[in-house]
Motif scaffolding. Structure first.
Motif, PDB file in Angstrom:
ATOM      1  N   GLY A 192      -6.275   2.970  -9.311  1.00 31.95           N
ATOM      2  CA  GLY A 192      -5.395   4.104  -9.031  1.00 31.95           C
ATOM      3  C   GLY A 192      -4.505   3.902  -7.827  1.00 31.95           C
ATOM      4  O   GLY A 192      -3.283   4.152  -7.886  1.00 31.95           O
ATOM      5  N   PHE A 193      -5.082   3.415  -6.753  1.00 30.66           N
ATOM      6  CA  PHE A 193      -4.273   3.216  -5.548  1.00 30.66           C
ATOM      7  C   PHE A 193      -3.326   2.032  -5.685  1.00 30.66           C
ATOM      8  O   PHE A 193      -2.249   2.015  -5.071  1.00 30.66           O
ATOM      9  CB  PHE A 193      -5.174   3.064  -4.320  1.00 30.66           C
ATOM     10  N   GLU A 194      -3.715   1.040  -6.509  1.00 24.50           N
ATOM     11  CA  GLU A 194      -2.782  -0.070  -6.743  1.00 24.50           C
ATOM     12  C   GLU A 194      -1.574   0.389  -7.556  1.00 24.50           C
ATOM     13  O   GLU A 194      -0.461  -0.094  -7.347  1.00 24.50           O
ATOM     14  CB  GLU A 194      -3.494  -1.227  -7.447  1.00 24.50           C
ATOM     15  N   VAL A 195      -1.782   1.330  -8.477  1.00 26.42           N
ATOM     16  CA  VAL A 195      -0.650   1.903  -9.222  1.00 26.42           C
ATOM     17  C   VAL A 195       0.299   2.609  -8.256  1.00 26.42           C
ATOM     18  O   VAL A 195       1.524   2.410  -8.305  1.00 26.42           O
ATOM     19  CB  VAL A 195      -1.145   2.878 -10.307  1.00 26.42           C
ATOM     20  N   LEU A 196      -0.245   3.423  -7.374  1.00 21.85           N
ATOM     21  CA  LEU A 196       0.589   4.140  -6.406  1.00 21.85           C
ATOM     22  C   LEU A 196       1.299   3.163  -5.469  1.00 21.85           C
ATOM     23  O   LEU A 196       2.467   3.371  -5.106  1.00 21.85           O
ATOM     24  CB  LEU A 196      -0.259   5.114  -5.596  1.00 21.85           C
ATOM     25  N   ARG A 197       0.611   2.097  -5.076  1.00 22.66           N
ATOM     26  CA  ARG A 197       1.222   1.104  -4.187  1.00 22.66           C
ATOM     27  C   ARG A 197       2.376   0.390  -4.888  1.00 22.66           C
ATOM     28  O   ARG A 197       3.439   0.184  -4.311  1.00 22.66           O
ATOM     29  CB  ARG A 197       0.187   0.080  -3.733  1.00 22.66           C
ATOM     30  N   ALA A 198       2.149   0.007  -6.157  1.00 21.90           N
ATOM     31  CA  ALA A 198       3.177  -0.717  -6.894  1.00 21.90           C
ATOM     32  C   ALA A 198       4.448   0.111  -7.046  1.00 21.90           C
ATOM     33  O   ALA A 198       5.555  -0.425  -7.052  1.00 21.90           O
ATOM     34  CB  ALA A 198       2.643  -1.129  -8.266  1.00 21.90           C
ATOM     35  N   LEU A 199       4.276   1.436  -7.160  1.00 13.33           N
ATOM     36  CA  LEU A 199       5.420   2.340  -7.293  1.00 13.33           C
ATOM     37  C   LEU A 199       5.987   2.771  -5.941  1.00 13.33           C
ATOM     38  O   LEU A 199       6.957   3.529  -5.886  1.00 13.33           O
ATOM     39  CB  LEU A 199       5.005   3.587  -8.090  1.00 13.33           C
ATOM     40  N   LYS A 200       5.351   2.297  -4.865  1.00 12.13           N
ATOM     41  CA  LYS A 200       5.748   2.657  -3.498  1.00 12.13           C
ATOM     42  C   LYS A 200       5.690   4.167  -3.279  1.00 12.13           C
ATOM     43  O   LYS A 200       6.524   4.753  -2.583  1.00 12.13           O
ATOM     44  CB  LYS A 200       7.143   2.106  -3.164  1.00 12.13           C
TER      45      LYS A 200
END
Length: 360
Positions: free
Chosen positions: A249-257
């Motif tokens: 979940g947090f990697e998704v948010l990180r990838a989308l900045k």
């Protein structure tokens, strides 16, 4: 630039959802809720990974009675997941649930639903109207068909119908989810739903699968929707340790900045120049950085020839060769150590950076 869709804000315990509040990452325990020790232990691991809201299954009255014990031992809001029995929803709220997830249409009629709403008002507990493609009312399926990417109408109609039931009883502390196991049905459904309601939306792909399939399906659906400003909170559903859901979940948010929590890990895909057990090294480093909060960039590279140069923007990195490993910072060699000590020494350097980050 992502422009967030404007939604009504509600609060699940101390966590705001909707409005301009941060998009929150949730999970659900897979323990027996009645086993409070195991459930609390799992929630503590989830908290450490960054989980912001946790949901537990309430299958009977005994489980409902355990909620206060669980809530008293955790630091994130607790949601009770209820199906079919309105008495469990009421008991959950009476015993500390800070939100409930129900499908209002399967609680046994309006009379029973009205009692649930009365309890929600009394305890100031928001309700998630949760509709899955497998739980749509028969009359809606007959009229609109099973939801597909081209026509997710039955999902949307079911959600809105159940929202209207709550509104009829004077309640609007609501969030909505309409999940499908099909990625594009999920995307299409939420896109259309977001145009007809301003309630906050909980995103997710239901029954997404194991680590690989579930991560891909969830990331595709969430990536599309979040990039369009749709979604206020979400769960990545995996047939896996729920801690993995938080990591994804947090990697998704990180990838989308959209949000960053803890380090960003980069690692090379390996090639014939690799002279160390890179898979094991990367796995151990990945496990550790998930417990860190300092937003640094960490690199795990396969060879001393190209590693530091290819990861020049990393704050700190590690790579290895024949019997020797190096730790580098900003592309420059910082320290050489014997290969069998490389992981231990690198972990110590990460700990130092985490401590320095907390002092800032």
């Amino acid at each position: 630039m992502i422009i967030r869709r404007q939604t009504k804000q509600i609060n699940v315990g101390s966590v705001p959802i909707g409005g301009m509040s941060p998009i929150s990452v949730q999970s659900m325990t897979n323990t027996d809720t009645k086993d409070t020790e195991a459930t609390i232990s799992q929630i503590h691991r989830l908290e450490k990974a960054g989980c912001e809201i946790i949901r537990v299954a309430v299958l009977d009255q005994e489980a409902a009675l355990c909620l206060q014990t669980i809530r008293d031992k955790i630091s994130i809001p607790l949601i009770a997941d209820i199906h079919f029995d309105h008495r469990l929803a009421i008991a959950s709220m009476e015993n500390g649930a800070q939100a409930i997830r129900i499908n209002p249409g399967n609680l046994g009629g309006e009379g029973k639903l009205s009692r649930v709403v009365a309890a929600a008002k009394q305890h100031r507990v928001p309700i998630r109207v949760g509709v899955n493609s497998g739980s749509i009312e028969k009359d809606l399926l007959k009229e609109h068909g099973y939801p597909t990417p081209e026509k997710p109408t039955s999902l949307i109609k079911s959600a809105i119908r159940n929202v209207r039931l709550l509104e009829k009883h004077g309640y609007d502390e609501i969030k909505i989810s309409i999940k499908s196991s099909d990625v594009m049905t999920t995307v299409s459904g939420y896109q259309q739903l977001s145009q007809v309601t301003d309630y906050p939306l909980h995103l997710g792909v239901t029954e997404a699968g194991g680590l690989i399939a579930g991560t891909v399906k969830s990331s595709v659906a969430l990536g599309i929707l979040l990039s369009q400003g749709i979604g206020d909170t979400f769960r990545v559903s995996l047939t896996r340790d729920p801690v993995e859901e938080i990591r994804v979940g947090f990697e998704v948010l990180r990838a989308l900045k959209i949000r960053e929590r803890g380090p960003e890990l980069i690692s090379c895909p390996t090639c014939g120049r690799t002279r160390i057990d890179l898979f094991s090294l990367a796995e151990e480093v990945e496990k550790y950085v998930q417990t860190m909060e300092t937003p640094i960039k960490v690199a795990v590279m396969g060879c001393v020839v190209n590693g530091p140069g290819e990861a020049r923007e990393a704050d700190i990195g590690v790579t290895g060769g024949n019997g020797v490993g190096i730790i580098f910072k900003k592309g420059e060699i910082y320290k050489k150590v014997p290969e069998d000590e490389l992981l231990e020494v690198f972990m110590e350097e990460l700990k130092k950076m985490e401590e320095e980050g907390r002092k800032r």
